[in-house]
Write a protein that holds these residues in place. Structure first.
Motif, PDB file in Angstrom:
ATOM      1  N   THR A  44      44.855  41.442  29.821  1.00 28.37           N
ATOM      2  CA  THR A  44      45.753  41.363  28.656  1.00 28.37           C
ATOM      3  C   THR A  44      46.012  42.284  27.694  1.00 28.37           C
ATOM      4  O   THR A  44      46.440  42.131  26.584  1.00 28.37           O
ATOM      5  CB  THR A  44      45.471  39.863  28.117  1.00 28.37           C
TER       6      THR A  44
ATOM      7  N   THR B 132      43.474  42.924  25.625  1.00 30.58           N
ATOM      8  CA  THR B 132      42.862  42.594  24.262  1.00 30.58           C
ATOM      9  C   THR B 132      41.222  42.834  24.356  1.00 30.58           C
ATOM     10  O   THR B 132      40.444  43.101  23.190  1.00 30.58           O
ATOM     11  CB  THR B 132      42.736  41.219  24.078  1.00 30.58           C
ATOM     12  N   CYS B 133      40.637  43.113  25.451  1.00 32.69           N
ATOM     13  CA  CYS B 133      39.299  43.351  25.413  1.00 32.69           C
ATOM     14  C   CYS B 133      38.752  44.522  25.101  1.00 32.69           C
ATOM     15  O   CYS B 133      37.551  44.584  24.531  1.00 32.69           O
ATOM     16  CB  CYS B 133      38.612  42.625  26.552  1.00 32.69           C
TER      17      CYS B 133
END
Length: 87
Positions: free
Chosen positions: A41, A43-44
């Protein structure tokens, strides 16, 4: 499509699909598995590399966008055999 990209100081010429992500070029084509796909996604941040010295999430950048540019992965941070603190 054929691109030229300098990865960790080495000029590489490779064939890529137009929609291939940079992270998969690094991992699957060049075998640099220190760059990970962690979340799918964006985000990490486990896919973060430096492109022209700026941090980029390689899971959001197409490999063709790296054409003619310099990319540094986690493997490329070591100097003179000494690990970088991030490693």
């Amino acid at each position: 499509m054929r691109i030229s990209v300098t990865v960790n100081g080495i000029l590489r010429e490779v064939d890529v699909e137009p929609r291939q992500l940079l992270v998969y070029l690094l991992r699957e084509t060049l075998g640099l598995t220190g760059t990970n796909v962690g979340c799918d996604t964006s985000t990490c941040g486990s896919c973060t590399v430096l492109v022209e010295g700026r941090s980029v999430k390689s899971c959001t950048m197409l490999a063709v966008q790296a054409d003619g540019r310099e990319v540094t992965t986690i493997e490329g941070l070591a100097r003179n055999g000494a690990l970088h603190p991030l490693q």
